[in-house]
Design a protein around this motif. Structure first.
Motif, PDB file in Angstrom:
ATOM      1  N   GLU A   7       0.862  -1.171   0.000  1.00  0.00           N
ATOM      2  CA  GLU A   7       0.000   0.000   0.000  1.00  0.00           C
ATOM      3  C   GLU A   7       0.901   1.224   0.000  1.00  0.00           C
ATOM      4  N   TYR A   8       0.406   2.303  -0.489  1.00  0.00           N
ATOM      5  CA  TYR A   8       1.161   3.545  -0.579  1.00  0.00           C
ATOM      6  C   TYR A   8       1.521   4.055   0.806  1.00  0.00           C
ATOM      7  N   GLU A   9       2.760   4.438   0.989  1.00  0.00           N
ATOM      8  CA  GLU A   9       3.224   5.105   2.193  1.00  0.00           C
ATOM      9  C   GLU A   9       3.866   6.399   1.743  1.00  0.00           C
ATOM     10  N   ALA A  10       3.407   7.501   2.301  1.00  0.00           N
ATOM     11  CA  ALA A  10       3.943   8.802   1.890  1.00  0.00           C
ATOM     12  C   ALA A  10       5.414   8.896   2.254  1.00  0.00           C
ATOM     13  N   ALA A  11       6.166   9.533   1.389  1.00  0.00           N
ATOM     14  CA  ALA A  11       7.586   9.763   1.637  1.00  0.00           C
ATOM     15  C   ALA A  11       7.873  11.228   1.359  1.00  0.00           C
ATOM     16  N   PHE A  41       6.303   2.814  -9.550  1.00  0.00           N
ATOM     17  CA  PHE A  41       5.154   3.192 -10.396  1.00  0.00           C
ATOM     18  C   PHE A  41       3.949   3.576  -9.539  1.00  0.00           C
ATOM     19  N   VAL A  42       3.814   2.945  -8.379  1.00  0.00           N
ATOM     20  CA  VAL A  42       2.609   3.125  -7.566  1.00  0.00           C
ATOM     21  C   VAL A  42       2.886   3.776  -6.215  1.00  0.00           C
ATOM     22  N   THR A  43       4.118   4.210  -5.983  1.00  0.00           N
ATOM     23  CA  THR A  43       4.453   4.917  -4.747  1.00  0.00           C
ATOM     24  C   THR A  43       5.095   6.270  -5.010  1.00  0.00           C
ATOM     25  N   LYS A  71       7.577  12.655 -11.287  1.00  0.00           N
ATOM     26  CA  LYS A  71       7.299  12.300  -9.895  1.00  0.00           C
ATOM     27  C   LYS A  71       5.963  12.876  -9.425  1.00  0.00           C
ATOM     28  N   ARG A  72       5.652  14.107  -9.825  1.00  0.00           N
ATOM     29  CA  ARG A  72       4.360  14.707  -9.459  1.00  0.00           C
ATOM     30  C   ARG A  72       3.209  13.927 -10.090  1.00  0.00           C
ATOM     31  N   ASN A  73       3.364  13.538 -11.351  1.00  0.00           N
ATOM     32  CA  ASN A  73       2.311  12.766 -12.019  1.00  0.00           C
ATOM     33  C   ASN A  73       2.077  11.435 -11.312  1.00  0.00           C
ATOM     34  N   LEU A  74       3.159  10.749 -10.949  1.00  0.00           N
ATOM     35  CA  LEU A  74       3.009   9.491 -10.217  1.00  0.00           C
ATOM     36  C   LEU A  74       2.314   9.729  -8.881  1.00  0.00           C
ATOM     37  N   ALA A  75       2.753  10.765  -8.165  1.00  0.00           N
ATOM     38  CA  ALA A  75       2.174  11.058  -6.849  1.00  0.00           C
ATOM     39  C   ALA A  75       0.680  11.378  -6.948  1.00  0.00           C
ATOM     40  N   LEU A  81      -5.073   4.383  -6.424  1.00  0.00           N
ATOM     41  CA  LEU A  81      -4.743   2.977  -6.620  1.00  0.00           C
ATOM     42  C   LEU A  81      -5.070   2.180  -5.367  1.00  0.00           C
ATOM     43  N   TRP A  82      -5.710   1.046  -5.590  1.00  0.00           N
ATOM     44  CA  TRP A  82      -6.162   0.194  -4.502  1.00  0.00           C
ATOM     45  C   TRP A  82      -5.515  -1.173  -4.714  1.00  0.00           C
TER      46      TRP A  82
END
Length: 172
Positions: A7-11, A41-43, A71-75, A81-82
């Motif tokens: 799962e996404y974890e903010a960095a 791709f998903v983080t 990077k902004r587009n990915l973020a 995304l689930w």
């Protein structure tokens, strides 16, 4: 073959990396493998040092220049995304195209996830990325993806409801 499903974890910043010496293609491969392990791709966790700030990015739906824009587009995509998963199938150096030509790396991967929309579309695509390095051989100047579906087919995937659609969950 390994599958990482995180799962996404903010960095707050990009992962640290060693400064690569001129011609260190193996170092770029090593950092790319780390980025795939972090599900870049998903983080949106991309190692800045291996990308030229003006790098060209393209996939079947869009193309633009700029590592920070990438990077902004990915973020921007991450919150939608689930249960994302990236499976890196292979990553290797391609044979030199011509004497003095730029080094190229080639990755084969699979991306799957549900999209956080009421109809919860499921995306499952296979793709490749060709990375072209600069003359020093230690930064990516082109990142070009190809998918096993066309841009139109990818859009249609986003319109197709899955078994996780909100209205299907209410009836359960």
């Amino acid at each position: 073959m390994q599958i990482w499903a995180l799962e996404y974890e903010a960095a707050s910043s990009s992962p640290p990396s060693k400064t690569l010496r001129r011609g260190d293609v193996a170092g770029v491969l090593r950092e790319l493998r780390r980025d795939y392990a972090r599900q870049y791709f998903v983080t949106a966790l991309v190692t800045d040092a291996i990308y030229d700030p003006g790098c060209y990015f393209a996939d079947p739906t869009v193309s633009f220049r700029g590592r920070d824009l990438y990077k902004r587009n990915l973020a921007l995509l991450v919150p939608f995304l689930w249960e994302p998963a990236i499976q890196l199938r292979s990553l290797r150096r391609l044979p030199a195209p011509a004497p003095g030509g730029s080094a190229q790396l080639f990755a084969e991967w699979r991306l799957s996830c549900w999209v956080r929309l009421p109809w919860a579309p499921y995306v499952d695509i296979n793709g490749t990325t060709t990375y072209t390095l600069n003359a020093d051989g230690n930064q990516i100047v082109r990142h070009v993806e190809q998918w096993d579906v066309s841009a139109v087919q990818a859009l249609l995937l986003l319109l197709r409801p899955s078994e996780r659609a909100v209205w299907r969950q209410r009836g359960s």
